[in-house]
Design a protein around this motif. Structure first.
Motif, PDB file in Angstrom:
ATOM      1  N   LYS A 190       0.603  -3.622 -11.663  1.00  0.00           N
ATOM      2  CA  LYS A 190      -0.269  -4.506 -11.770  1.00  0.00           C
ATOM      3  C   LYS A 190       0.203  -5.786 -11.256  1.00  0.00           C
ATOM      4  O   LYS A 190       0.186  -6.340 -10.567  1.00  0.00           O
ATOM      5  CB  LYS A 190      -0.410  -4.555 -12.683  1.00  0.00           C
ATOM      6  N   PRO A 193      -0.097  -6.382  -4.660  1.00  0.00           N
ATOM      7  CA  PRO A 193      -1.568  -6.777  -4.523  1.00  0.00           C
ATOM      8  C   PRO A 193      -2.855  -6.022  -4.872  1.00  0.00           C
ATOM      9  O   PRO A 193      -2.678  -5.467  -5.160  1.00  0.00           O
ATOM     10  CB  PRO A 193      -1.571  -7.433  -3.263  1.00  0.00           C
ATOM     11  N   GLU A 194      -4.376  -7.005  -5.596  1.00  0.00           N
ATOM     12  CA  GLU A 194      -5.086  -6.467  -6.017  1.00  0.00           C
ATOM     13  C   GLU A 194      -5.794  -5.570  -4.952  1.00  0.00           C
ATOM     14  O   GLU A 194      -6.250  -4.645  -5.035  1.00  0.00           O
ATOM     15  CB  GLU A 194      -5.946  -7.778  -5.849  1.00  0.00           C
ATOM     16  N   ASN A 195      -6.019  -5.615  -3.518  1.00  0.00           N
ATOM     17  CA  ASN A 195      -6.809  -5.210  -2.651  1.00  0.00           C
ATOM     18  C   ASN A 195      -5.639  -3.980  -2.239  1.00  0.00           C
ATOM     19  O   ASN A 195      -6.355  -2.612  -2.865  1.00  0.00           O
ATOM     20  CB  ASN A 195      -6.611  -5.551  -1.124  1.00  0.00           C
ATOM     21  N   PHE A 197      -3.957  -2.168  -4.933  1.00  0.00           N
ATOM     22  CA  PHE A 197      -4.747  -1.806  -6.309  1.00  0.00           C
ATOM     23  C   PHE A 197      -5.787  -1.106  -5.690  1.00  0.00           C
ATOM     24  O   PHE A 197      -6.100   0.386  -6.515  1.00  0.00           O
ATOM     25  CB  PHE A 197      -4.651  -2.711  -6.973  1.00  0.00           C
ATOM     26  N   GLN A 198      -7.147  -1.681  -5.420  1.00  0.00           N
ATOM     27  CA  GLN A 198      -7.937  -0.786  -5.839  1.00  0.00           C
ATOM     28  C   GLN A 198      -7.781   0.306  -4.642  1.00  0.00           C
ATOM     29  O   GLN A 198      -7.950   1.570  -4.798  1.00  0.00           O
ATOM     30  CB  GLN A 198      -8.928  -2.122  -5.216  1.00  0.00           C
TER      31      GLN A 198
END
Ligand code: NAD
Length: 243
Positions: A190, A193-195, A197-198
């Protein structure tokens, strides 16, 4: 509840949370006496508050005296020990940006920590002529990963330990295996970075991240008698992300 680890004594390192904690819980459900260890004693004590068959100890895998103290206490109390080398950290950066401190910190925990714990525990297994060691590698230890040069190197190294120790210790009744998790929903992942992760969720052939409980089942299999002829493998548990 089952009895697949009845009469076993398992030390799990880095087990206050994440995969280590889920594995400690699973081992306890299967009848093992679980020595739940972490660098952070408060966290590990809180983590086992509602767990049966568990004892909390402070153990820093980079500090050989702290490892020896736990092993001595466990041997005195329980007379035997198996080990799970789970503790691991990340400090990511690409080659040109990585500092020496970042490099050294990850090598120290993920690679030397596994050496420290295993070297100090194995004499007790040799005495009994039995034992099962499971090391935490990663898919990064099979394929490498952008930004994770220190981490990937340690996880390749853990597979090197596993293959070598399985030759050295197999003839003495001790099996050594590694698990290579893919992306598992813990704080370590977690923190990415969010991108990224997706993107991982999209790349996984099961369309999702794995759970710590799913990894715990892999550790359970490799530690149990069901894996009695499994030695020296690096078992990928990634939903097939590398396909
Ligand atoms: P996590 O960050 O959730 O938990 C790691 C634990 O290790 C923490 O409780 C931390 O306090 C402890 N720790 C850190 N340094 C320590 C030290 N010096 N001595 C003792 N304990 C220490 O991590 P996680 O995601 O559960 O990962 C567990 C293992 O699985 C690691 O080796 C990791 O590299 C590996 N892994 C994780 C993933 C994933 O997707 N989460 C994927 C592949 C491999």
């Amino acid at each position: 509840m089952g009895n697949r680890l009845q009469d076993k004594v398992a030390i799990v390192t880095g087990a206050a949370k994440g995969i280590g904690f889920a594995t400690a819980q699973r081992f306890a459900e299967e009848g093992a006496k679980v020595i739940v260890t972490d660098i952070n004693l408060e966290a590990v004590t809180a983590a086992i508050a509602r767990m049966a068959n568990a004892e909390a100890y402070a153990m820093n895998v980079t500090d050989r005296a702290s490892i020896q103290a736990v092993i001595d206490a466990v041997i005195q109390k329980h007379g035997r020990v198996d080990i799970l080398n789970n503790a691991g950290i990340t400090q990511d950066a690409r080659l040109v940006k990585m500092t020496e401190a970042q490099f050294d910190a990850v090598i120290d925990v993920n690679l030397k920590g596994v050496f420290n714990c295993t070297q100090l525990v194995v004499p007790h297994m040799l005495e009994k002529g039995s034992g099962a060691i499971v090391n935490a590698s990663s898919v990064m230890g099979l394929y490498g990963n952008f930004d994770q040069i220190n981490y990937s190197a340690t996880k390749f190294g853990v597979i090197g330990f596993t293959k070598t120790w399985s030759r050295e210790l197999g003839p003495k009744g001790i099996r050594v295996n590694a698990v290579c998790p893919g992306f598992i929903a813990t704080e370590m992942v977690k923190a990415m970075p969010e991108n990224i992760f997706q993107d991982i969720e999209k790349r996984s052939w099961l369309g999702r991240l794995g759970t710590p409980e799913e990894m715990a089942n892999v550790y359970l299999f490799l530690t149990s008698a069901e894996a009695s002829y499994v030695n020296g493998v690096a078992l990928e548990a990634s939903g097939g992300i590398s396909l």
